[in-house]
Design a protein around this motif. Structure first.
Motif, PDB file in Angstrom:
ATOM      1  N   GLU A  39     -14.847  -7.355 -13.230  1.00 57.80           N
ATOM      2  CA  GLU A  39     -14.069  -8.279 -12.416  1.00 57.80           C
ATOM      3  C   GLU A  39     -13.590  -7.593 -11.144  1.00 57.80           C
ATOM      4  OE1 GLU A  39     -10.871  -9.500 -14.976  1.00 57.80           O
ATOM      5  OE2 GLU A  39      -9.597  -7.818 -14.365  1.00 57.80           O
ATOM      6  N   VAL A  40     -13.351  -8.422 -10.144  1.00 60.50           N
ATOM      7  CA  VAL A  40     -12.792  -7.970  -8.871  1.00 60.50           C
ATOM      8  C   VAL A  40     -11.438  -8.644  -8.702  1.00 60.50           C
ATOM      9  CG1 VAL A  40     -13.143  -7.778  -6.383  1.00 60.50           C
ATOM     10  CG2 VAL A  40     -15.114  -7.834  -7.916  1.00 60.50           C
ATOM     11  N   THR A  41     -10.426  -7.874  -8.362  1.00 62.48           N
ATOM     12  CA  THR A  41      -9.073  -8.418  -8.209  1.00 62.48           C
ATOM     13  C   THR A  41      -8.579  -8.195  -6.791  1.00 62.48           C
ATOM     14  OG1 THR A  41      -8.572  -7.948 -10.530  1.00 62.48           O
ATOM     15  CG2 THR A  41      -6.707  -8.343  -9.065  1.00 62.48           C
ATOM     16  N   LEU A  42      -8.086  -9.276  -6.173  1.00 67.31           N
ATOM     17  CA  LEU A  42      -7.498  -9.210  -4.844  1.00 67.31           C
ATOM     18  C   LEU A  42      -6.005  -9.478  -4.914  1.00 67.31           C
ATOM     19  CD1 LEU A  42     -10.033 -11.305  -2.693  1.00 67.31           C
ATOM     20  CD2 LEU A  42      -9.977  -8.820  -2.996  1.00 67.31           C
ATOM     21  N   LEU A  43      -5.275  -8.873  -3.987  1.00 63.02           N
ATOM     22  CA  LEU A  43      -3.874  -9.218  -3.766  1.00 63.02           C
ATOM     23  C   LEU A  43      -3.809 -10.032  -2.480  1.00 63.02           C
ATOM     24  CD1 LEU A  43      -2.040  -5.864  -4.615  1.00 63.02           C
ATOM     25  CD2 LEU A  43      -2.213  -7.917  -6.030  1.00 63.02           C
ATOM     26  N   VAL A  44      -3.411 -11.292  -2.628  1.00 69.89           N
ATOM     27  CA  VAL A  44      -3.419 -12.228  -1.501  1.00 69.89           C
ATOM     28  C   VAL A  44      -1.993 -12.543  -1.086  1.00 69.89           C
ATOM     29  CG1 VAL A  44      -4.139 -14.504  -0.698  1.00 69.89           C
ATOM     30  CG2 VAL A  44      -5.586 -13.214  -2.296  1.00 69.89           C
ATOM     31  N   VAL A  54      -5.608 -12.590  -7.435  1.00 65.87           N
ATOM     32  CA  VAL A  54      -6.748 -13.503  -7.565  1.00 65.87           C
ATOM     33  C   VAL A  54      -7.897 -12.701  -8.146  1.00 65.87           C
ATOM     34  CG1 VAL A  54      -8.271 -15.103  -6.389  1.00 65.87           C
ATOM     35  CG2 VAL A  54      -5.953 -14.750  -5.542  1.00 65.87           C
ATOM     36  N   THR A  55      -8.482 -13.196  -9.210  1.00 64.13           N
ATOM     37  CA  THR A  55      -9.527 -12.453  -9.917  1.00 64.13           C
ATOM     38  C   THR A  55     -10.815 -13.255 -10.002  1.00 64.13           C
ATOM     39  OG1 THR A  55      -7.876 -11.307 -11.268  1.00 64.13           O
ATOM     40  CG2 THR A  55     -10.142 -11.293 -12.075  1.00 64.13           C
ATOM     41  N   ALA A  56     -11.939 -12.550  -9.804  1.00 61.60           N
ATOM     42  CA  ALA A  56     -13.268 -13.137 -10.004  1.00 61.60           C
ATOM     43  C   ALA A  56     -13.995 -12.271 -11.030  1.00 61.60           C
ATOM     44  CB  ALA A  56     -14.043 -13.188  -8.696  1.00 61.60           C
ATOM     45  N   ALA A  57     -14.351 -12.860 -12.164  1.00 55.60           N
ATOM     46  CA  ALA A  57     -15.031 -12.124 -13.235  1.00 55.60           C
ATOM     47  C   ALA A  57     -16.537 -12.322 -13.138  1.00 55.60           C
ATOM     48  CB  ALA A  57     -14.529 -12.598 -14.601  1.00 55.60           C
ATOM     49  N   VAL A  68     -16.415 -17.232  -8.317  1.00 53.07           N
ATOM     50  CA  VAL A  68     -15.507 -17.758  -7.298  1.00 53.07           C
ATOM     51  C   VAL A  68     -14.120 -17.127  -7.374  1.00 53.07           C
ATOM     52  CG1 VAL A  68     -14.833 -19.691  -8.785  1.00 53.07           C
ATOM     53  CG2 VAL A  68     -14.580 -19.896  -6.300  1.00 53.07           C
ATOM     54  N   PHE A  69     -13.533 -16.905  -6.202  1.00 46.93           N
ATOM     55  CA  PHE A  69     -12.109 -16.593  -6.086  1.00 46.93           C
ATOM     56  C   PHE A  69     -11.390 -17.915  -5.845  1.00 46.93           C
ATOM     57  CE2 PHE A  69     -13.873 -12.463  -4.874  1.00 46.93           C
ATOM     58  CZ  PHE A  69     -13.056 -11.597  -5.575  1.00 46.93           C
ATOM     59  N   SER A  70     -10.625 -18.357  -6.824  1.00 41.97           N
ATOM     60  CA  SER A  70      -9.980 -19.660  -6.716  1.00 41.97           C
ATOM     61  C   SER A  70      -8.708 -19.588  -5.879  1.00 41.97           C
ATOM     62  CB  SER A  70      -9.638 -20.198  -8.116  1.00 41.97           C
ATOM     63  OG  SER A  70     -10.806 -20.385  -8.875  1.00 41.97           O
ATOM     64  N   VAL A  71      -8.196 -20.774  -5.521  1.00 44.00           N
ATOM     65  CA  VAL A  71      -6.972 -20.880  -4.714  1.00 44.00           C
ATOM     66  C   VAL A  71      -5.813 -20.241  -5.456  1.00 44.00           C
ATOM     67  CG1 VAL A  71      -5.353 -22.488  -3.654  1.00 44.00           C
ATOM     68  CG2 VAL A  71      -7.798 -23.002  -3.658  1.00 44.00           C
ATOM     69  N   ALA A 174      -7.820 -16.194   7.537  1.00 43.98           N
ATOM     70  CA  ALA A 174      -7.032 -17.319   8.040  1.00 43.98           C
ATOM     71  C   ALA A 174      -5.700 -16.815   8.592  1.00 43.98           C
ATOM     72  CB  ALA A 174      -6.797 -18.329   6.917  1.00 43.98           C
ATOM     73  N   PRO A 175      -5.134 -17.498   9.588  1.00 46.23           N
ATOM     74  CA  PRO A 175      -3.849 -17.081  10.178  1.00 46.23           C
ATOM     75  C   PRO A 175      -2.749 -16.976   9.126  1.00 46.23           C
ATOM     76  CG  PRO A 175      -4.880 -18.777  11.518  1.00 46.23           C
ATOM     77  CD  PRO A 175      -5.694 -18.682  10.267  1.00 46.23           C
ATOM     78  N   GLY A 176      -2.069 -15.863   9.128  1.00 46.42           N
ATOM     79  CA  GLY A 176      -0.960 -15.659   8.193  1.00 46.42           C
ATOM     80  C   GLY A 176      -1.382 -15.236   6.805  1.00 46.42           C
ATOM     81  N   THR A 177      -2.686 -15.009   6.608  1.00 42.03           N
ATOM     82  CA  THR A 177      -3.196 -14.629   5.286  1.00 42.03           C
ATOM     83  C   THR A 177      -3.772 -13.222   5.337  1.00 42.03           C
ATOM     84  OG1 THR A 177      -3.766 -16.925   4.760  1.00 42.03           O
ATOM     85  CG2 THR A 177      -4.805 -15.205   3.433  1.00 42.03           C
ATOM     86  N   THR A 178      -3.434 -12.436   4.359  1.00 38.23           N
ATOM     87  CA  THR A 178      -4.006 -11.095   4.240  1.00 38.23           C
ATOM     88  C   THR A 178      -4.486 -10.874   2.814  1.00 38.23           C
ATOM     89  OG1 THR A 178      -1.850 -10.129   3.694  1.00 38.23           O
ATOM     90  CG2 THR A 178      -2.506 -10.115   6.015  1.00 38.23           C
ATOM     91  N   CYS A 179      -5.599 -10.147   2.692  1.00 39.76           N
ATOM     92  CA  CYS A 179      -6.157  -9.830   1.377  1.00 39.76           C
ATOM     93  C   CYS A 179      -6.298  -8.321   1.252  1.00 39.76           C
ATOM     94  CB  CYS A 179      -7.533 -10.471   1.192  1.00 39.76           C
ATOM     95  SG  CYS A 179      -7.553 -12.277   1.227  1.00 39.76           S
ATOM     96  N   LEU A 180      -5.955  -7.819   0.093  1.00 40.98           N
ATOM     97  CA  LEU A 180      -6.135  -6.404  -0.210  1.00 40.98           C
ATOM     98  C   LEU A 180      -6.934  -6.284  -1.504  1.00 40.98           C
ATOM     99  CD1 LEU A 180      -2.550  -4.976   0.485  1.00 40.98           C
ATOM    100  CD2 LEU A 180      -4.586  -4.740   1.941  1.00 40.98           C
ATOM    101  N   LEU A 181      -7.927  -5.413  -1.487  1.00 39.99           N
ATOM    102  CA  LEU A 181      -8.704  -5.184  -2.702  1.00 39.99           C
ATOM    103  C   LEU A 181      -7.857  -4.383  -3.681  1.00 39.99           C
ATOM    104  CD1 LEU A 181     -11.486  -5.557  -4.063  1.00 39.99           C
ATOM    105  CD2 LEU A 181     -12.130  -3.326  -3.124  1.00 39.99           C
ATOM    106  N   ASP A 182      -7.532  -4.990  -4.809  1.00 37.15           N
ATOM    107  CA  ASP A 182      -6.673  -4.335  -5.791  1.00 37.15           C
ATOM    108  C   ASP A 182      -7.473  -3.450  -6.737  1.00 37.15           C
ATOM    109  OD1 ASP A 182      -4.365  -3.704  -7.275  1.00 37.15           O
ATOM    110  OD2 ASP A 182      -4.763  -5.344  -8.670  1.00 37.15           O
ATOM    111  N   SER A 183      -8.523  -4.010  -7.342  1.00 27.87           N
ATOM    112  CA  SER A 183      -9.315  -3.221  -8.292  1.00 27.87           C
ATOM    113  C   SER A 183     -10.694  -3.836  -8.479  1.00 27.87           C
ATOM    114  CB  SER A 183      -8.603  -3.116  -9.639  1.00 27.87           C
ATOM    115  OG  SER A 183      -8.501  -4.393 -10.250  1.00 27.87           O
ATOM    116  N   VAL A 184     -11.624  -2.967  -8.831  1.00 26.51           N
ATOM    117  CA  VAL A 184     -12.977  -3.383  -9.207  1.00 26.51           C
ATOM    118  C   VAL A 184     -13.352  -2.605 -10.462  1.00 26.51           C
ATOM    119  CG1 VAL A 184     -15.403  -3.551  -8.522  1.00 26.51           C
ATOM    120  CG2 VAL A 184     -13.604  -3.740  -6.788  1.00 26.51           C
TER     121      VAL A 184
END
Length: 235
Positions: A39-44, A54-57, A68-71, A174-184
């Motif tokens: 799985e891949v995990t993002l911090l949004v 947000v996790t995508a397995a 998919v990375f869901s809302v 997107a404006p005001g949105t940031t994503c950080l890769l948490d773990s893979v």
């Protein structure tokens, strides 16, 4: 004549011993590839949402373009986030590798039954050794092709699940949105599956000689050498 004659001593000879190794390593090959789950995990962070996970397995057969990375929170992101998918479809390489491993396992099982129970039939009928030789040569070649394809797929999977591609998604820009890769999930298991593919290729390739020695092709060469006064060396 055709009955069972159990001879476990064949396990101590190269023909039987190598077949056992092929049987074992084929199991490891399809288990390490087909049993992988990651799985891949993002911090949004977006408007009203801080560090939402947000996790995508993903797993075998590695159709990443369906993962998919869901809302994270559609009500508090002001509609700036939309679902997005990982990149790439590596099912063909993965399924080719696993299917070959399963077929190799089944063939090794049948061959071992023949070796330890019906070797007298195997040696008296020239078609059995020739068929065994043909299958061994073809399987060695297929291990080469499938392992090369799977090794390339593993490299691409690592790239597709890395931050350099994921963080370029429109949702993360997107404006005001940031994503950080948490773990893979670590993919050492997939690296091991490639190593088992290489080991299988070496085993099947090396076994060609020992299978060939039981065919009438080898015996005919020996007879020709003897009739011409040339005595072949025993290997």
């Amino acid at each position: 004549m055709m009955g069972l004659r159990l001879d476990l001593g064949l396990f101590l000879e190269p023909l039987g011993f190598i077949k056992v190794l092929e049987w074992v390593f084929s199991i490891f090959a399809f288990a390490t590839c087909g049993g992988f789950q990651g799985e891949v995990t993002l911090l949004v962070s977006c408007k009203g949402v801080e560090n939402k996970t947000v996790t995508a397995a993903f797993a075998y057969p590695f159709r990443l373009n369906t993962v998919v990375f869901s809302v994270p929170d559609p009500k508090r992101c002001d509609g700036t986030w939309t679902d997005f998918y990982l990149v790439g479809n590596y099912a063909s390489s993965a399924q080719f590798f696993v299917t070959l491993a399963v077929l190799a396992f089944l063939y090794c099982t049948a061959a071992l039954v023949m070796y330890i129970g019906y070797m007298h039939v195997y040696q008296r009928n020239s078609k059995f050794p020739l068929t065994d030789l043909a299958i061994t040569v073809i399987t060695a070649f297929l291990w080469l092709v499938s392992t090369a394809a799977w090794a390339k797929a593993v490299t691409d999977i690592k790239i597709s699940t890395g931050g350099s591609i994921i963080l370029e998604a429109e949702s993360c820009k997107a404006p005001g949105t940031t994503c950080l890769l948490d773990s893979v999930t670590r993919m050492g298991t997939l690296n091991v599956s490639v190593m088992f593919g290489l080991l299988n290729m070496v085993l099947w390739g090396g076994n060609v000689w020992f299978v060939y020695k039981d065919t009438n092709l080898h015996s005919q060469i020996n007879k020709t050498s003897l009739s011409s006064g040339i005595y072949p060396r025993r290997i």
